[in-house]
Write a protein that holds these residues in place. Structure first.
Motif, mmCIF file in Angstrom:
data_model
loop_
_atom_site.group_PDB
_atom_site.id
_atom_site.type_symbol
_atom_site.label_atom_id
_atom_site.label_comp_id
_atom_site.label_asym_id
_atom_site.label_seq_id
_atom_site.Cartn_x
_atom_site.Cartn_y
_atom_site.Cartn_z
ATOM 1 N N LEU A 1 -7.677 12.632 0.532
ATOM 2 C CA LEU A 1 -8.487 11.905 -0.441
ATOM 3 C C LEU A 1 -9.756 11.361 0.211
ATOM 4 O O LEU A 1 -10.859 11.439 -0.365
ATOM 5 C CB LEU A 1 -7.662 10.762 -1.042
ATOM 6 N N LEU A 2 -9.614 10.829 1.418
ATOM 7 C CA LEU A 2 -10.795 10.327 2.121
ATOM 8 C C LEU A 2 -11.735 11.472 2.482
ATOM 9 O O LEU A 2 -12.965 11.325 2.413
ATOM 10 C CB LEU A 2 -10.377 9.562 3.375
ATOM 11 N N ASP A 3 -11.166 12.634 2.860
ATOM 12 C CA ASP A 3 -12.005 13.820 3.099
ATOM 13 C C ASP A 3 -12.872 14.129 1.884
ATOM 14 O O ASP A 3 -14.063 14.428 2.008
ATOM 15 C CB ASP A 3 -11.123 15.043 3.392
ATOM 16 N N GLU A 4 -12.248 14.080 0.718
ATOM 17 C CA GLU A 4 -12.975 14.402 -0.508
ATOM 18 C C GLU A 4 -14.083 13.394 -0.774
ATOM 19 O O GLU A 4 -15.176 13.755 -1.224
ATOM 20 C CB GLU A 4 -12.003 14.453 -1.691
ATOM 21 N N HIS B 1 -5.497 3.224 -3.348
ATOM 22 C CA HIS B 1 -5.228 2.237 -4.394
ATOM 23 C C HIS B 1 -6.275 2.324 -5.506
ATOM 24 O O HIS B 1 -5.941 2.282 -6.698
ATOM 25 C CB HIS B 1 -5.211 0.831 -3.792
ATOM 26 N N LEU B 2 -7.536 2.460 -5.139
ATOM 27 C CA LEU B 2 -8.601 2.529 -6.137
ATOM 28 C C LEU B 2 -8.538 3.828 -6.939
ATOM 29 O O LEU B 2 -8.832 3.841 -8.141
ATOM 30 C CB LEU B 2 -9.973 2.415 -5.454
ATOM 31 N N GLU B 3 -8.156 4.921 -6.296
ATOM 32 C CA GLU B 3 -8.059 6.201 -6.997
ATOM 33 C C GLU B 3 -6.780 6.305 -7.810
ATOM 34 O O GLU B 3 -6.756 6.901 -8.880
ATOM 35 C CB GLU B 3 -8.149 7.357 -5.999
ATOM 36 N N ILE C 1 -8.834 1.659 5.289
ATOM 37 C CA ILE C 1 -9.645 2.400 4.311
ATOM 38 C C ILE C 1 -8.752 3.326 3.489
ATOM 39 O O ILE C 1 -8.897 3.434 2.264
ATOM 40 C CB ILE C 1 -10.752 3.187 5.034
ATOM 41 N N ARG C 2 -7.829 3.984 4.155
ATOM 42 C CA ARG C 2 -6.905 4.888 3.439
ATOM 43 C C ARG C 2 -6.115 4.132 2.381
ATOM 44 O O ARG C 2 -5.984 4.588 1.236
ATOM 45 C CB ARG C 2 -5.969 5.563 4.453
ATOM 46 N N ALA D 1 0.821 -1.209 0.000
ATOM 47 C CA ALA D 1 0.000 0.000 0.000
ATOM 48 C C ALA D 1 0.855 1.260 0.000
ATOM 49 O O ALA D 1 1.996 1.267 0.479
ATOM 50 C CB ALA D 1 -0.914 0.013 1.221
ATOM 51 N N ASN D 2 0.299 2.321 -0.544
ATOM 52 C CA ASN D 2 0.887 3.642 -0.420
ATOM 53 C C ASN D 2 0.586 4.145 0.990
ATOM 54 O O ASN D 2 -0.565 4.249 1.389
ATOM 55 C CB ASN D 2 0.270 4.582 -1.466
ATOM 56 N N ASN D 3 1.618 4.478 1.740
ATOM 57 C CA ASN D 3 1.433 4.868 3.138
ATOM 58 C C ASN D 3 1.556 6.371 3.340
ATOM 59 O O ASN D 3 1.875 6.837 4.434
ATOM 60 C CB ASN D 3 2.431 4.138 4.034
ATOM 61 N N SER D 4 1.309 7.173 2.294
ATOM 62 C CA SER D 4 1.357 8.627 2.433
ATOM 63 C C SER D 4 0.134 9.091 3.216
ATOM 64 O O SER D 4 -0.985 9.067 2.699
ATOM 65 C CB SER D 4 1.385 9.290 1.056
#
Length: 478
Positions: free
Chosen positions: A388-391, A447-449, A441-442, A378-381
């Motif tokens: 992104l989750l806020d959006e 990953h999906l985006e 979730i992050r 996973a990208n851990n940024s």
């Protein structure tokens, strides 16, 4: 010969208070919104028990002595007739003619617990319980018991030792109150937790919400004051909304907007790209979420797994078993994106392999062996991920967000709305909170985006930036 006199305790409960008085449970949380008459209810319950059962001891607690002295004491002096009880300032106790006692106390720090090691109490009341940490509440259960004649008198009346809490959805205790009383069962329904090793005989609980509009004696100007509060505080104090938290990271969460009944959009209709995202844990819980991205950018979380004490193999087996029917129906395996820490090895072996597969001995390798496919790192940024989750959580002009959660994902619904902001970086989470599902979730949403997966050096860059500038840049990527 002295003539008998009648002394009345002047109290007429409104319907919501009466409902709370009738709820004979081991633990009762009353309130939620401000102005619902919760403090008056609690004081009345203490006084009525003292009058009904000679010899009982009641303890009423506030967080600090100053709060007790300025709020609870003046009201009790006003409400308890002198003919019924005498106040002893040296002991901070009301002693009733029949031998019952109301003791006033405070619990500001752990050392204050020593003040309550000796006596036994038949009723303990936590006023403004959201100001207390959970360990203070739990400790007082050890002082809750009845013996001798008091026990016999209570039993004859169908009464038993118990705890009462009053609270608003604010303060340090919000999350444990929400977890203990609000989340597990619908309001006003008496329920009993499942027995466990820690608590083999759990008591009954109930949460009775009350709003200012439930209190007919409340000054109408107070309701106007509540209406003028900022949105989050208004939702907490006027509406009794437990999903709002001062300093909460995902303040845009609305349960009526973000939670979806599976029958309204069943798994069989989720035909978009799917991913299983995993945050590893052993002593801390491991978390896995199943996400599906639809054509309009909507991401639906339709399953979760959340448990601690499982080995990597057991975790992978659980994921395999939960996905089996779905994968057989589609004929394709679901991608698994996992916590980057799972690629490390405890024996200081190589972390890289020639074919890019996880190193033998790593947790990711155990997943690959059980699932028969290579997990994706996973990208851990963190900051771009939360942005992104806020959006996705943001309510759009069409009145809908772009992230929904099945109502069967109870631990996600329980934890995500209450996660606090970091005190050092307001765009991040407080990592000491229960953030395992949020991290999963992050990973999955990023990953999906696919917006940040190839931004080399982003973590180093973000560390040097102002948090709000980071948020604006992350937003611009959408």
């Amino acid at each position: 010969m002295r003539r008998a006199t009648t002394v009345k305790f002047k109290y007429r409960p409104h319907p919501k208070q009466l409902q709370a008085h009738r709820a004979q449970v081991d633990e009762l949380l009353y309130g939620g919104a401000a102005g619902g008459g919760k403090s008056m209810f609690a004081r009345a319950e203490a006084i009525l028990l003292c009058l009904r059962v000679p010899g009982v001891r009641v303890l009423i607690l506030r967080k600090t002595f100053k709060q007790m002295e300025s709020s609870v004491l003046p009201k009790l002096l006003e409400e308890i007739p002198e003919e019924l009880a005498k106040f002893h300032a040296s002991r901070y106790e009301f002693t009733f003619k029949n031998g019952s006692v109301i003791q006033l106390g405070y619990l500001d720090k752990d050392g204050d617990l020593e003040n309550y090691q000796g006596p036994e109490y038949q009723l303990v009341i936590f006023e403004e319980a959201s100001q207390f940490p959970e360990n203070h509440y739990s400790y007082l259960e050890s002082r809750l018991r009845a013996s001798g004649e008091v026990a016999e008198r209570m039993e004859a009346l169908g009464l038993f030792p118990r705890r009462i809490l009053t609270a608003n959805p604010t303060g340090i205790g919000l999350m444990w109150l929400k977890r203990r009383f609000v989340d597990p069962y619908p309001p006003e329904k008496v329920w009993r937790p499942k027995p466990s090793e820690e608590d083999p005989e759990p008591g009954t609980r109930v949460y009775i919400p009350a709003r200012a509009t439930d209190n007919p004696s409340l000054n109408k100007d107070y309701l106007k004051t509540l209406n003028r509060l900022p949105e989050d505080l208004r939702r907490a104090l006027r509406d009794g909304d437990w999903s709002v938290l001062d300093g909460v990271r995902f303040s845009s969460w609305r349960e009526n907007k973000h939670v979806l009944k599976p029958e309204l959009f069943p798994i069989s209709l989720l035909s978009g790209r799917k991913v299983i995202a995993v945050d590893y844990g052993h002593e801390a819980p491991f978390a896995a979420v199943w996400l599906c991205k639809l054509g309009n950018g909507l991401i639906i979380q339709y399953r979760e797994a959340y448990a601690k004490g499982l080995t990597p193999v057991q975790q992978a087996e659980l994921i395999r078993d939960l996905s089996k029917d779905e994968e057989e129906a589609s004929g394709e395996p679901i991608e698994v994106v996992a916590d980057p820490a799972m690629w490390s090895r405890q024996d200081a072996g190589a972390h890289k392999t020639k074919d890019g597969s996880p190193p033998v001995g790593s947790q990711a390798h155990a997943y690959q062996t059980v699932l028969n496919r290579r997990p994706i790192k996973a990208n851990n940024s963190r900051i771009p991920g939360w942005a992104l989750l806020d959006e996705k959580l943001r309510i759009r002009e069409d009145g809908e967000p772009r992230f929904l959660v099945y109502n069967t994902c109870r631990d996600t619904i329980r934890t995500l709305p209450t996660l606090p902001r970091s005190k050092t970086n307001p765009e991040d989470l407080d990592t000491s909170a229960e953030d395992h599902l949020a991290d999963a979730i992050r990973y999955g949403v990023m990953h999906l985006e696919g917006k940040f997966s190839n931004l080399d050096g982003l973590d180093d860059y973000v560390d040097t930036m102002d948090p709000m500038e980071t948020y604006r840049i992350a937003q611009a990527e959408f």
